[in-house]
Design a protein around this motif. Structure first.
Motif, short mmCIF file in Angstrom:
data_model
loop_
_atom_site.label_atom_id
_atom_site.label_comp_id
_atom_site.label_asym_id
_atom_site.label_seq_id
_atom_site.Cartn_x
_atom_site.Cartn_y
_atom_site.Cartn_z
N LEU A 47 0.84 -1.19 0.00
CA LEU A 47 0.00 0.00 0.00
C LEU A 47 0.88 1.24 0.00
O LEU A 47 1.77 1.39 0.84
N LEU A 48 0.59 2.15 -0.94
CA LEU A 48 1.32 3.41 -1.02
C LEU A 48 0.50 4.57 -0.48
O LEU A 48 1.01 5.41 0.26
N SER A 49 -0.77 4.63 -0.84
CA SER A 49 -1.59 5.76 -0.39
C SER A 49 -3.07 5.52 -0.70
O SER A 49 -3.45 4.47 -1.22
N ASN A 50 -3.88 6.54 -0.39
CA ASN A 50 -5.31 6.58 -0.69
C ASN A 50 -6.09 5.47 0.02
O ASN A 50 -6.83 4.71 -0.61
N ALA A 51 -5.93 5.42 1.34
CA ALA A 51 -6.64 4.40 2.11
C ALA A 51 -6.83 4.87 3.54
O ALA A 51 -6.08 5.70 4.05
N VAL A 52 -7.84 4.29 4.18
CA VAL A 52 -8.06 4.46 5.62
C VAL A 52 -7.92 3.07 6.22
O VAL A 52 -8.65 2.15 5.84
N ILE A 53 -6.98 2.90 7.15
CA ILE A 53 -6.68 1.58 7.69
C ILE A 53 -6.75 1.58 9.22
O ILE A 53 -6.62 2.63 9.85
N TYR A 54 -6.97 0.40 9.78
CA TYR A 54 -7.09 0.27 11.23
C TYR A 54 -5.70 0.26 11.89
O TYR A 54 -4.82 -0.48 11.47
N GLN A 55 -5.53 1.06 12.94
CA GLN A 55 -4.25 1.14 13.61
C GLN A 55 -3.83 -0.20 14.20
O GLN A 55 -2.65 -0.57 14.14
N ASP A 56 -4.78 -0.94 14.77
CA ASP A 56 -4.41 -2.20 15.43
C ASP A 56 -4.02 -3.30 14.45
O ASP A 56 -3.58 -4.37 14.86
N ALA A 57 -4.18 -3.04 13.16
CA ALA A 57 -3.78 -4.02 12.14
C ALA A 57 -2.41 -3.72 11.57
O ALA A 57 -1.88 -4.50 10.78
N VAL A 58 -1.82 -2.60 11.96
CA VAL A 58 -0.53 -2.17 11.41
C VAL A 58 0.59 -2.56 12.37
O VAL A 58 0.50 -2.33 13.58
N ILE A 59 1.67 -3.16 11.84
CA ILE A 59 2.80 -3.64 12.63
C ILE A 59 4.01 -2.76 12.35
O ILE A 59 4.46 -2.65 11.21
N GLY A 60 4.55 -2.14 13.40
CA GLY A 60 5.78 -1.39 13.26
C GLY A 60 5.62 0.10 13.03
O GLY A 60 6.62 0.80 12.88
N MET A 61 4.40 0.59 13.03
CA MET A 61 4.20 2.03 12.81
C MET A 61 4.57 2.79 14.08
O MET A 61 4.12 2.47 15.17
N ASP A 62 5.41 3.80 13.94
CA ASP A 62 5.73 4.71 15.04
C ASP A 62 5.82 6.11 14.46
O ASP A 62 5.55 6.33 13.27
N ALA A 63 6.19 7.08 15.29
CA ALA A 63 6.25 8.46 14.83
C ALA A 63 7.26 8.62 13.69
O ALA A 63 7.03 9.39 12.74
N GLY A 64 8.37 7.88 13.78
CA GLY A 64 9.37 7.95 12.73
C GLY A 64 8.84 7.45 11.40
O GLY A 64 9.10 8.04 10.34
N ALA A 65 8.09 6.35 11.43
CA ALA A 65 7.52 5.81 10.20
C ALA A 65 6.49 6.77 9.60
O ALA A 65 6.42 6.95 8.38
N GLN A 66 5.68 7.38 10.46
CA GLN A 66 4.70 8.34 9.97
C GLN A 66 5.38 9.52 9.28
O GLN A 66 4.92 10.00 8.24
N THR A 67 6.49 9.97 9.85
CA THR A 67 7.25 11.06 9.23
C THR A 67 7.86 10.62 7.90
O THR A 67 7.82 11.35 6.91
N ASP A 68 8.43 9.39 7.87
CA ASP A 68 9.04 8.88 6.65
C ASP A 68 8.01 8.77 5.52
O ASP A 68 8.27 9.18 4.39
N LEU A 69 6.86 8.19 5.85
CA LEU A 69 5.84 7.99 4.83
C LEU A 69 5.26 9.32 4.36
O LEU A 69 4.90 9.47 3.19
N GLY A 70 5.17 10.27 5.26
CA GLY A 70 4.75 11.61 4.90
C GLY A 70 3.29 11.77 4.56
O GLY A 70 2.84 12.87 4.20
N ASN A 71 2.52 10.70 4.67
CA ASN A 71 1.12 10.78 4.27
C ASN A 71 0.21 10.06 5.26
O ASN A 71 -0.90 9.66 4.91
N VAL A 72 0.68 9.85 6.49
CA VAL A 72 -0.09 9.09 7.47
C VAL A 72 -0.49 10.00 8.63
O VAL A 72 0.35 10.65 9.25
N SER A 73 -1.80 10.06 8.89
CA SER A 73 -2.33 10.84 10.02
C SER A 73 -3.20 9.95 10.88
O SER A 73 -3.88 9.05 10.37
N GLU A 74 -3.18 10.19 12.19
CA GLU A 74 -4.00 9.42 13.11
C GLU A 74 -5.34 10.11 13.35
O GLU A 74 -5.41 11.32 13.44
N PHE A 75 -6.38 9.29 13.46
CA PHE A 75 -7.70 9.80 13.83
C PHE A 75 -8.42 8.68 14.57
O PHE A 75 -8.86 7.71 13.96
#
Length: 233
Positions: free
Chosen positions: A197-225
């Motif tokens: 997955l590159l972009s254009n999706a809404v995904i569940y946080q509890d299904a994602v493995i390894g996401m942290d603040a650094g990964a969100q910054t690297d990806l540049g397109n991930v926001s929490e809600f």
């Protein structure tokens, strides 16, 4: 039904054998998408071998050695699941050129790989693997240049494949695995071709493995809600 001798209570107990099987196998796919997967921007990427079974939703980085995808290593893998981090099974001493890891996890690495070494008690270090000895109970990695500090199991010292510049702590997230995939677990594992997955999706946080603040910054397109991530450009 009546309760008493030779009677049952809600199907539990009694002398009649209890049958709990449905008669068929139930397979449940991991829930990743809140939005429609059909509108997500996906592509296929080559996965490096040796990482065994990787789950859908694993954050991925690009291995600097091969250009293939490997699991992203979070800033603190002791708190966040990071299948790309391999913890030492013995202390790595200052001025030593050897590191010891489990035999099974040694197949994530090969001679000539550039790796990063990190712990809670020493600065992150970049080194190159000269050789891997797998003839004993543990794998012994020999480095081309010796360590310049102590990397101890007490400080949760670990190593991982370099996947980015030092400013990215040698692991830079680039995408998210879209499917469960098997990459192999031994020497010569061929890896796999996997959708990401590159972009254009809404995904569940509890299904994602390894996401942290650094990964969100690297990806540049991930926001929490709430309990979801928006992966948008």
């Amino acid at each position: 039904m009546p309760v008493g001798i030779n009677k049952t209570n809600a199907g539990i107990g009694g002398q009649i054998p209890q049958h709990n099987l449905t008669g068929y196998t139930q397979l449940r796919e991991k829930r990743l998408y809140k939005s429609l997967r059909d509108v997500a921007l996906l592509t296929d990427m080559n996965m490096r071998g040796g990482f065994g079974q990787l789950e859908r939703g694993t954050v991925l980085a690009e291995d600097s050695n091969t250009g293939f995808m490997v699991p992203y290593v979070a800033d603190d893998p002791t708190d966040t699941a990071s299948p790309g981090a391999v913890f030492l099974v013995a202390n790595g001493a200052n001025a030593s050129d050897e590191l010891r890891i489990s035999l099974e996890e040694s197949y994530k690495f090969a001679a000539g790989d550039d790796i990063a070494i990190n712990s809670g008690g020493a600065a992150m270090l970049a080194r190159t693997i000269d050789d891997i000895d797998r003839t004993g109970q543990v794998a012994i990695i020999t480095l081309t240049v010796a360590l310049n500090d102590d990397y101890t199991t007490a400080d949760n010292a670990y190593i991982f494949l370099q996947c980015g510049a030092v400013g990215e702590d040698y692991s830079e997230a680039v995408c998210i695995l879209d499917s469960d995939i098997y990459t192999g677990v031994d020497e010569g594992s061929g890896g796999a071709l996997a959708p990401v997955l590159l972009s254009n999706a809404v995904i569940y946080q509890d299904a994602v493995i390894g996401m942290d603040a650094g990964a969100q910054t690297d990806l540049g397109n991930v926001s929490e809600f709430g309990t979801i991530y928006y992966v948008l450009r």
